[in-house]
Scaffold this motif. Sequence first.
Motif, PDB file in Angstrom:
ATOM      1  N   PHE A   1       0.827  -1.199   0.000  1.00 54.04           N
ATOM      2  CA  PHE A   1       0.000   0.000   0.000  1.00 54.04           C
ATOM      3  C   PHE A   1       0.867   1.257   0.000  1.00 54.04           C
ATOM      4  CE2 PHE A   1      -2.038  -3.399   2.404  1.00 54.04           C
ATOM      5  CZ  PHE A   1      -3.257  -3.526   1.754  1.00 54.04           C
ATOM      6  N   SER A   2       0.319   2.336  -0.537  1.00 50.34           N
ATOM      7  CA  SER A   2       0.965   3.644  -0.422  1.00 50.34           C
ATOM      8  C   SER A   2       0.801   4.134   1.017  1.00 50.34           C
ATOM      9  CB  SER A   2       0.323   4.646  -1.379  1.00 50.34           C
ATOM     10  OG  SER A   2      -1.027   4.914  -0.980  1.00 50.34           O
ATOM     11  N   ARG A   3       1.526   5.181   1.373  1.00 48.78           N
ATOM     12  CA  ARG A   3       1.406   5.734   2.729  1.00 48.78           C
ATOM     13  C   ARG A   3      -0.020   6.191   2.999  1.00 48.78           C
ATOM     14  NH1 ARG A   3       4.911   9.612   2.518  1.00 48.78           N
ATOM     15  NH2 ARG A   3       3.462  11.343   2.265  1.00 48.78           N
ATOM     16  N   GLU A   4      -0.658   6.801   2.016  1.00 46.48           N
ATOM     17  CA  GLU A   4      -2.024   7.289   2.189  1.00 46.48           C
ATOM     18  C   GLU A   4      -3.007   6.135   2.373  1.00 46.48           C
ATOM     19  OE1 GLU A   4       0.536  10.264   0.492  1.00 46.48           O
ATOM     20  OE2 GLU A   4       0.047   8.230  -0.226  1.00 46.48           O
ATOM     21  N   GLU A   5      -2.829   5.066   1.609  1.00 49.02           N
ATOM     22  CA  GLU A   5      -3.691   3.888   1.758  1.00 49.02           C
ATOM     23  C   GLU A   5      -3.473   3.235   3.119  1.00 49.02           C
ATOM     24  OE1 GLU A   5      -4.039   2.377  -2.886  1.00 49.02           O
ATOM     25  OE2 GLU A   5      -2.280   1.835  -1.685  1.00 49.02           O
TER      26      GLU A   5
ATOM     27  N   TYR B   1       8.989   7.123  11.079  1.00 51.14           N
ATOM     28  CA  TYR B   1       9.348   6.328   9.910  1.00 51.14           C
ATOM     29  C   TYR B   1       8.180   6.239   8.931  1.00 51.14           C
ATOM     30  CZ  TYR B   1      11.600   2.643   7.196  1.00 51.14           C
ATOM     31  OH  TYR B   1      12.181   1.920   6.175  1.00 51.14           O
ATOM     32  N   PHE B   2       6.973   5.991   9.445  1.00 46.10           N
ATOM     33  CA  PHE B   2       5.790   5.913   8.581  1.00 46.10           C
ATOM     34  C   PHE B   2       5.599   7.206   7.785  1.00 46.10           C
ATOM     35  CE2 PHE B   2       3.744   2.932  11.936  1.00 46.10           C
ATOM     36  CZ  PHE B   2       4.365   1.828  11.372  1.00 46.10           C
ATOM     37  N   SER B   3       5.964   8.317   8.386  1.00 47.73           N
ATOM     38  CA  SER B   3       5.767   9.614   7.735  1.00 47.73           C
ATOM     39  C   SER B   3       6.704   9.812   6.542  1.00 47.73           C
ATOM     40  CB  SER B   3       5.986  10.748   8.746  1.00 47.73           C
ATOM     41  OG  SER B   3       5.043  10.665   9.803  1.00 47.73           O
ATOM     42  N   GLU B   4       7.761   8.995   6.469  1.00 49.11           N
ATOM     43  CA  GLU B   4       8.767   9.158   5.410  1.00 49.11           C
ATOM     44  C   GLU B   4       8.615   8.135   4.281  1.00 49.11           C
ATOM     45  OE1 GLU B   4      10.939  11.584   5.297  1.00 49.11           O
ATOM     46  OE2 GLU B   4      10.466  12.431   7.263  1.00 49.11           O
ATOM     47  N   ILE B   5       7.775   7.127   4.462  1.00 46.61           N
ATOM     48  CA  ILE B   5       7.723   6.034   3.488  1.00 46.61           C
ATOM     49  C   ILE B   5       6.872   6.388   2.264  1.00 46.61           C
ATOM     50  CG2 ILE B   5       8.053   4.312   5.295  1.00 46.61           C
ATOM     51  CD1 ILE B   5       5.060   3.620   5.057  1.00 46.61           C
ATOM     52  N   ASN B   6       7.131   5.676   1.191  1.00 45.22           N
ATOM     53  CA  ASN B   6       6.273   5.739   0.011  1.00 45.22           C
ATOM     54  C   ASN B   6       5.340   4.542  -0.055  1.00 45.22           C
ATOM     55  OD1 ASN B   6       7.330   8.185  -1.180  1.00 45.22           O
ATOM     56  ND2 ASN B   6       9.188   7.017  -1.634  1.00 45.22           N
ATOM     57  N   SER B   7       5.812   3.387   0.478  1.00 47.62           N
ATOM     58  CA  SER B   7       4.982   2.181   0.422  1.00 47.62           C
ATOM     59  C   SER B   7       5.282   1.278   1.608  1.00 47.62           C
ATOM     60  CB  SER B   7       5.215   1.421  -0.888  1.00 47.62           C
ATOM     61  OG  SER B   7       6.554   0.960  -0.957  1.00 47.62           O
ATOM     62  N   ILE B   8       4.300   0.452   1.954  1.00 48.04           N
ATOM     63  CA  ILE B   8       4.436  -0.519   3.031  1.00 48.04           C
ATOM     64  C   ILE B   8       3.812  -1.833   2.566  1.00 48.04           C
ATOM     65  CG2 ILE B   8       2.296   0.339   4.093  1.00 48.04           C
ATOM     66  CD1 ILE B   8       3.370  -0.629   6.789  1.00 48.04           C
ATOM     67  N   THR B   9       4.454  -2.931   2.896  1.00 50.73           N
ATOM     68  CA  THR B   9       3.907  -4.254   2.606  1.00 50.73           C
ATOM     69  C   THR B   9       3.528  -4.932   3.915  1.00 50.73           C
ATOM     70  OG1 THR B   9       5.157  -4.541   0.551  1.00 50.73           O
ATOM     71  CG2 THR B   9       4.374  -6.539   1.637  1.00 50.73           C
TER      72      THR B   9
ATOM     73  N   ALA C   1      -2.314  14.439   8.905  1.00 48.42           N
ATOM     74  CA  ALA C   1      -1.318  14.812   7.893  1.00 48.42           C
ATOM     75  C   ALA C   1      -1.479  13.995   6.617  1.00 48.42           C
ATOM     76  CB  ALA C   1       0.089  14.633   8.467  1.00 48.42           C
ATOM     77  N   ASN C   2      -2.113  12.819   6.742  1.00 51.78           N
ATOM     78  CA  ASN C   2      -2.299  11.953   5.580  1.00 51.78           C
ATOM     79  C   ASN C   2      -3.745  11.912   5.109  1.00 51.78           C
ATOM     80  OD1 ASN C   2       0.382  10.351   4.938  1.00 51.78           O
ATOM     81  ND2 ASN C   2       0.255  10.540   7.165  1.00 51.78           N
ATOM     82  N   GLY C   3      -4.510  12.945   5.485  1.00 52.43           N
ATOM     83  CA  GLY C   3      -5.846  13.133   4.943  1.00 52.43           C
ATOM     84  C   GLY C   3      -6.937  12.270   5.533  1.00 52.43           C
ATOM     85  N   VAL C   4      -6.679  11.635   6.702  1.00 55.45           N
ATOM     86  CA  VAL C   4      -7.698  10.808   7.350  1.00 55.45           C
ATOM     87  C   VAL C   4      -8.463  11.674   8.341  1.00 55.45           C
ATOM     88  CG1 VAL C   4      -8.158   8.745   8.730  1.00 55.45           C
ATOM     89  CG2 VAL C   4      -6.249   8.769   7.100  1.00 55.45           C
ATOM     90  N   LYS C   5      -9.741  11.880   8.086  1.00 56.51           N
ATOM     91  CA  LYS C   5     -10.530  12.796   8.907  1.00 56.51           C
ATOM     92  C   LYS C   5     -10.960  12.178  10.232  1.00 56.51           C
ATOM     93  CE  LYS C   5     -12.319  15.317   4.895  1.00 56.51           C
ATOM     94  NZ  LYS C   5     -13.524  15.733   4.133  1.00 56.51           N
ATOM     95  N   SER C   6     -11.294  10.899  10.226  1.00 51.13           N
ATOM     96  CA  SER C   6     -11.725  10.215  11.446  1.00 51.13           C
ATOM     97  C   SER C   6     -10.627   9.272  11.902  1.00 51.13           C
ATOM     98  CB  SER C   6     -13.015   9.425  11.195  1.00 51.13           C
ATOM     99  OG  SER C   6     -13.374   8.681  12.338  1.00 51.13           O
ATOM    100  N   LYS C   7     -10.125   9.475  13.108  1.00 50.84           N
ATOM    101  CA  LYS C   7      -8.990   8.675  13.561  1.00 50.84           C
ATOM    102  C   LYS C   7      -9.385   7.285  14.038  1.00 50.84           C
ATOM    103  CE  LYS C   7      -8.927  10.643  18.249  1.00 50.84           C
ATOM    104  NZ  LYS C   7      -8.126  11.411  19.199  1.00 50.84           N
ATOM    105  N   GLY C   8     -10.679   7.023  14.237  1.00 52.01           N
ATOM    106  CA  GLY C   8     -11.098   5.686  14.630  1.00 52.01           C
ATOM    107  C   GLY C   8     -11.060   5.479  16.129  1.00 52.01           C
ATOM    108  N   LYS C   9     -11.941   4.633  16.605  1.00 56.24           N
ATOM    109  CA  LYS C   9     -12.072   4.405  18.046  1.00 56.24           C
ATOM    110  C   LYS C   9     -10.854   3.691  18.620  1.00 56.24           C
ATOM    111  CE  LYS C   9     -14.695   0.100  17.253  1.00 56.24           C
ATOM    112  NZ  LYS C   9     -13.638  -0.815  17.723  1.00 56.24           N
ATOM    113  N   GLU C  10     -10.114   2.952  17.788  1.00 59.87           N
ATOM    114  CA  GLU C  10      -8.985   2.184  18.290  1.00 59.87           C
ATOM    115  C   GLU C  10      -7.905   3.065  18.905  1.00 59.87           C
ATOM    116  OE1 GLU C  10     -10.920  -0.148  14.965  1.00 59.87           O
ATOM    117  OE2 GLU C  10     -10.191   1.904  15.222  1.00 59.87           O
ATOM    118  N   ILE C  11      -7.719   4.273  18.357  1.00 57.16           N
ATOM    119  CA  ILE C  11      -6.693   5.177  18.881  1.00 57.16           C
ATOM    120  C   ILE C  11      -7.017   5.554  20.326  1.00 57.16           C
ATOM    121  CG2 ILE C  11      -5.491   7.366  18.553  1.00 57.16           C
ATOM    122  CD1 ILE C  11      -5.034   5.433  16.274  1.00 57.16           C
ATOM    123  N   ASP C  12      -8.285   5.890  20.581  1.00 54.43           N
ATOM    124  CA  ASP C  12      -8.710   6.230  21.942  1.00 54.43           C
ATOM    125  C   ASP C  12      -8.655   5.015  22.859  1.00 54.43           C
ATOM    126  OD1 ASP C  12      -9.163   8.838  21.222  1.00 54.43           O
ATOM    127  OD2 ASP C  12     -11.335   8.635  21.015  1.00 54.43           O
TER     128      ASP C  12
END
Length: 237
Positions: free
Chosen positions: A36-40, A83-91, A133-144
């Motif tokens: 996936f791309s960083r945004e995905e 590190y995640f903020s610098e990547i182009n892709s993650i597998t 910073a990566n365009g995700v408006k809802s951070k999700g309940k898991e973060i809390d």
Amino acid sequence: ESLEKNNSDIVLCGFCHWSTIRQILVLPPRELCGTFSREEFAENFSVLYGKLLLNSPCNKIYKKEQIKKDLDLGEDFLFNLDYFSEINSITIIQDCLYNYVQSNENSLSGKLRNNQKEISKMIHKAAGEFLMANGVKSKGKEIDEIFLYDLINSMEKLPFEKNMTYEEKKEAISSYVTDPYVIQVSRRTDLPIMEYKIINYALRFQLKKVIWQFCCMKKWLLELLQSLQKGKNGDQL
């Protein structure tokens, strides 16, 4: 093999947590495996974070040239966020390629850091900032949820602390129940696990005595369980 095949900046896999009283297999959901791309990746960040797959470096392979910062405050997750903020892709692969063997199952008696609450708040804020910073408006309940789990685990360690007086332990709990940031997250979040749900309810309504009594009760139950387990192992020998 996956890193080389996909030319990704990082590969993430599953892991297994082994102790004398439990074995927990933690795997990425099959539908979230792939490259996936960083945004995905950011879109699925909360789900993976909630499964504790993002916090530690142990289930990941990094590219050395991509590492921009050293570990800060001993917090692996803050390093990973950088590190995640610098990547182009993650597998992400579903294989379990890391085994964590916990020789001392009494994890609650681990060292309690004096600044744990502030570190947990810093991590919670940093996760939200990464998503924004990566365009995700809802951070999700898991973060809390993970934020509250961290705080509750810290409070549950207090009865084990031998270098703190009873008054110091009560003051530590007071610092949690009087923190506006903590209370705000607590009041908007319901935890699915009953033992955490009870303490979170007490935290929400600033019931310090209930929190202390419940933490002491859990210490007693954990020690009883370990005693029974050792007796069982002795009988088997």
